[in-house]
Design a protein around this motif. Sequence first.
Motif, PDB file in Angstrom:
ATOM      1  N   ASP A 242     -13.433  -7.778   2.577  1.00  0.00           N
ATOM      2  CA  ASP A 242     -12.707  -6.528   2.795  1.00  0.00           C
ATOM      3  C   ASP A 242     -13.508  -5.298   2.410  1.00  0.00           C
ATOM      4  O   ASP A 242     -12.932  -4.244   2.134  1.00  0.00           O
ATOM      5  CB  ASP A 242     -11.382  -6.559   2.035  1.00  0.00           C
ATOM      6  CG  ASP A 242     -11.573  -6.594   0.522  1.00  0.00           C
ATOM      7  OD1 ASP A 242     -12.729  -6.719   0.058  1.00  0.00           O
ATOM      8  OD2 ASP A 242     -10.548  -6.497  -0.198  1.00  0.00           O
ATOM      9  N   GLY A 243     -14.814  -5.422   2.366  1.00  0.00           N
ATOM     10  CA  GLY A 243     -15.655  -4.269   2.045  1.00  0.00           C
ATOM     11  C   GLY A 243     -15.530  -3.790   0.615  1.00  0.00           C
ATOM     12  O   GLY A 243     -15.900  -2.664   0.303  1.00  0.00           O
ATOM     13  N   GLY A 244     -14.984  -4.637  -0.249  1.00  0.00           N
ATOM     14  CA  GLY A 244     -14.856  -4.270  -1.658  1.00  0.00           C
ATOM     15  C   GLY A 244     -13.546  -3.592  -2.017  1.00  0.00           C
ATOM     16  O   GLY A 244     -13.392  -3.065  -3.123  1.00  0.00           O
ATOM     17  N   THR A 245     -12.567  -3.626  -1.107  1.00  0.00           N
ATOM     18  CA  THR A 245     -11.317  -2.918  -1.341  1.00  0.00           C
ATOM     19  C   THR A 245     -10.551  -3.475  -2.541  1.00  0.00           C
ATOM     20  O   THR A 245     -10.019  -2.731  -3.361  1.00  0.00           O
ATOM     21  CB  THR A 245     -10.423  -2.999  -0.079  1.00  0.00           C
ATOM     22  OG1 THR A 245     -11.151  -2.463   1.019  1.00  0.00           O
ATOM     23  CG2 THR A 245      -9.148  -2.202  -0.277  1.00  0.00           C
ATOM     24  N   ILE A 246     -10.473  -4.800  -2.626  1.00  0.00           N
ATOM     25  CA  ILE A 246      -9.779  -5.455  -3.748  1.00  0.00           C
ATOM     26  C   ILE A 246     -10.773  -6.323  -4.498  1.00  0.00           C
ATOM     27  O   ILE A 246     -11.520  -7.101  -3.882  1.00  0.00           O
ATOM     28  CB  ILE A 246      -8.607  -6.297  -3.254  1.00  0.00           C
ATOM     29  CG1 ILE A 246      -7.526  -5.404  -2.604  1.00  0.00           C
ATOM     30  CG2 ILE A 246      -7.984  -7.103  -4.401  1.00  0.00           C
ATOM     31  CD1 ILE A 246      -6.375  -6.171  -1.984  1.00  0.00           C
ATOM     32  N   LYS A 247     -10.798  -6.175  -5.825  1.00  0.00           N
ATOM     33  CA  LYS A 247     -11.666  -6.999  -6.655  1.00  0.00           C
ATOM     34  C   LYS A 247     -10.793  -7.952  -7.465  1.00  0.00           C
ATOM     35  O   LYS A 247     -10.026  -7.536  -8.318  1.00  0.00           O
ATOM     36  CB  LYS A 247     -12.500  -6.160  -7.631  1.00  0.00           C
ATOM     37  CG  LYS A 247     -13.600  -5.333  -6.965  1.00  0.00           C
ATOM     38  CD  LYS A 247     -13.080  -4.010  -6.482  1.00  0.00           C
ATOM     39  CE  LYS A 247     -14.229  -3.078  -6.055  1.00  0.00           C
ATOM     40  NZ  LYS A 247     -13.678  -1.868  -5.386  1.00  0.00           N
ATOM     41  N   LEU A 248     -10.871  -9.241  -7.143  1.00  0.00           N
ATOM     42  CA  LEU A 248     -10.077 -10.232  -7.865  1.00  0.00           C
ATOM     43  C   LEU A 248     -10.697 -10.508  -9.236  1.00  0.00           C
ATOM     44  O   LEU A 248     -11.907 -10.511  -9.394  1.00  0.00           O
ATOM     45  CB  LEU A 248      -9.986 -11.518  -7.073  1.00  0.00           C
ATOM     46  CG  LEU A 248      -9.214 -11.445  -5.753  1.00  0.00           C
ATOM     47  CD1 LEU A 248      -9.177 -12.829  -5.097  1.00  0.00           C
ATOM     48  CD2 LEU A 248      -7.802 -10.940  -5.949  1.00  0.00           C
TER      49      LEU A 248
END
Length: 249
Positions: A242-248
Amino acid sequence: MKLQDKVGIITGSASGIGRGMALAMAKEGAHIAIVDINEEKGNETLAEINQYAEGMLFIKDISVKENVREIVTDVVEKFGRLDILVNNAHASKQAPFVETTEDMLDLSFNTGFYPTFHFMQAAYPELKKSQGKVINFASGAGIDGQATQTSYAAAKEAIRGISRVTANEWGPDGINVNLISPIALTEGVKAWSESAPEMYDAMVKNIPLRRLGDPEQDIGRAAVFLASSDSDFITGQTIMVDGGTIKLH
């Protein structure tokens, strides 16, 4: 040719992300069964697939359990095996939480969760034989709890739940079960960007890499990785493409 002579089923693969994954895998040598309800788009994608490997096309409603079993049976009868299962298809309607109806929940679960559940059950014996790969689909809608996405988020998080369970149960069988959570520039998103350019630009600005993923080059290549032996020691994971949108964490 990371997937030479492997056999895969990809749902919702006539267009969008599903088509991107089908093309990416076919170009790596995989025979792909396209499953969709859009016959025109399905035939177009099948023609593209056949330039690289042999494909099949199923125009079937996968909310019907019997259709799911028939697809798995027909694929194994034609190719003699099943190595890759990608559960991508999903439909839903948006509404604020208090306006979400049971019909909206039913639509989301009947087109997303239950087909994933039924395909996994039907495919398990063949995936056990091939020590195959399952790729399911998550969404930032569920992970991040996006507004108006109650029915979609609920089904996607349910899919994440059974993916973790089967990663544990099927690990001893040599089956890998992972998820992709994507952001991609599909046909639908392109149409939305033209009708609501300011909203689209605002969304892109929230993506650290400042663009949406390409269905084939970005999402498709991630799917190739998860379908290949390169990911043999990865299971039960949600891969954020996601292009870095969410970082788990």
